[in-house]
Design an enzyme around this catalytic site. Structure first.
Site, PDB file in Angstrom:
ATOM      1  N   GLU A  48       0.840  -1.211   0.000  1.00  0.00           N
ATOM      2  CA  GLU A  48       0.000   0.000   0.000  1.00  0.00           C
ATOM      3  C   GLU A  48       0.876   1.263   0.000  1.00  0.00           C
ATOM      4  OE1 GLU A  48      -3.097  -0.193  -0.420  1.00  0.00           O
ATOM      5  OE2 GLU A  48      -3.730  -2.146   0.361  1.00  0.00           O
ATOM      6  N   ASN A  52       1.270   3.985  -3.052  1.00  0.00           N
ATOM      7  CA  ASN A  52       1.007   5.421  -2.856  1.00  0.00           C
ATOM      8  C   ASN A  52       2.142   6.269  -3.421  1.00  0.00           C
ATOM      9  OD1 ASN A  52      -1.465   5.192  -1.647  1.00  0.00           O
ATOM     10  ND2 ASN A  52      -0.755   5.615   0.434  1.00  0.00           N
ATOM     11  N   ARG A 107      -9.025   3.812  -7.899  1.00  0.00           N
ATOM     12  CA  ARG A 107      -8.337   3.757  -6.611  1.00  0.00           C
ATOM     13  C   ARG A 107      -9.413   3.584  -5.544  1.00  0.00           C
ATOM     14  NH1 ARG A 107      -4.177   2.562  -8.803  1.00  0.00           N
ATOM     15  NH2 ARG A 107      -3.733   1.997  -6.667  1.00  0.00           N
TER      16      ARG A 107
END
Lengths: 150, 109
Positions: A48, A52, A107
């Site tokens: 994650e 990002n 997203r």
């Protein structure tokens, strides 16, 4: 807390490096003899944070991502994912579930929520124009193996 | 990531194996949508039981395919029996949107 072991990894922000980053961190943490669930949760949190950096911090360009891992005494793992991208204007807002600046790209806006759920502590430091550091801590349940003490 | 696609009596079964992250989601999005919108398909079952890894990009990918199916008036359901992926799906609140079953048989019944 005493640091028993550490690692540092520097990768370009290419999507194909996501898998490499999470597997490398999992291999580092493996010395604590974690459960499969603990390993998978750490891999997810790393994935994650790295995603990002690739999608949001560097957007259309390639920048550097630094991943630091530390093992403290008492089976505490600390992972830092650092980028030098555009930074986050409002960290509190970005950490809200379902918040995304890219709804058109499928997203889910759940990256920080997943990191918070799967790790024990999450800290996000960011400065616009300079970059972001995501620091995560997880306590590994002590098992029979004493690998971390040596 | 790898997948198998079969159509049985109008039901498309997409079985995904390996790792579903942002890299794979970007690679497979269009290929999945092409199969979902095919006129012979009335219902879609995505089986993620054999995924070894998924993150929130994978969740976004599944929601995206659900939206494609919905836009073409087709049902889309998931099959998942992995504790870890169920925890991820529940964290992301996907159960409110997409029906989930433990086995293919349950999803088809």
């Amino acid at each position: 807390m005493k640091v028993l072991n550490y690692m540092e990894l520097k990768i370009p922000s290419k999507a194909q490096n996501e898998a490499f980053a999470r597997v490398a961190v999992a291999a580092f943490v493996a010395q604590l003899d974690p459960t499969m669930d603990e390993i998978t949760e750490i891999k997810t949190a790393v994935s994650e944070a790295v995603t990002n950096s690739i999608i949001h911090a560097y957007e259309d360009k390639i920048g550097e991502i630094i991943i630091k891992g530390k093992i403290y005494e008492n089976y505490i793992v600390e992972i830092e994912v650092i980028d030098f991208g555009k930074g986050i204007e409002d960290v509190e807002l970005a950490r809200q579930p379902l918040f995304t600046t890219k709804p058109d790209q499928e997203r889910s806006g759940m990256g920080f929520t997943v990191m918070e759920t799967f790790m024990d502590k999450l800290e996000v430091l960011s400065e616009v124009g300079k970059g972001t550091c995501v620091k995560m801590l997880k306590a590994i349940k002590k098992r029979k193996s004493e690998g971390a003490e040596s | 990531m790898d997948f198998e696609a079969i159509v049985i009596e109008g039901i498309l079964i997409l079985k995904i194996k390996g790792e579903l992250d942002q890299y794979n989601a970007d690679k497979y999005r269009l290929r999945f949508d092409m199969k979902i919108v095919s006129p012979e398909v009335q219902k879609v079952v995505i089986d993620i039981s054999e995924l070894s890894f998924m993150d929130s990009s994978g969740v976004g990918f599944l929601v995206g395919r659900f939206k494609t199916a919905k836009a073409f008036a087709k049902d889309l359901v998931l099959v998942c029996n992995s504790n870890y992926i169920n925890k991820l799906l529940s964290t992301c609140g996907i159960e409110k949107l997409i029906k989930k079953y433990k086995t293919i048989e349950e999803a088809l019944s």
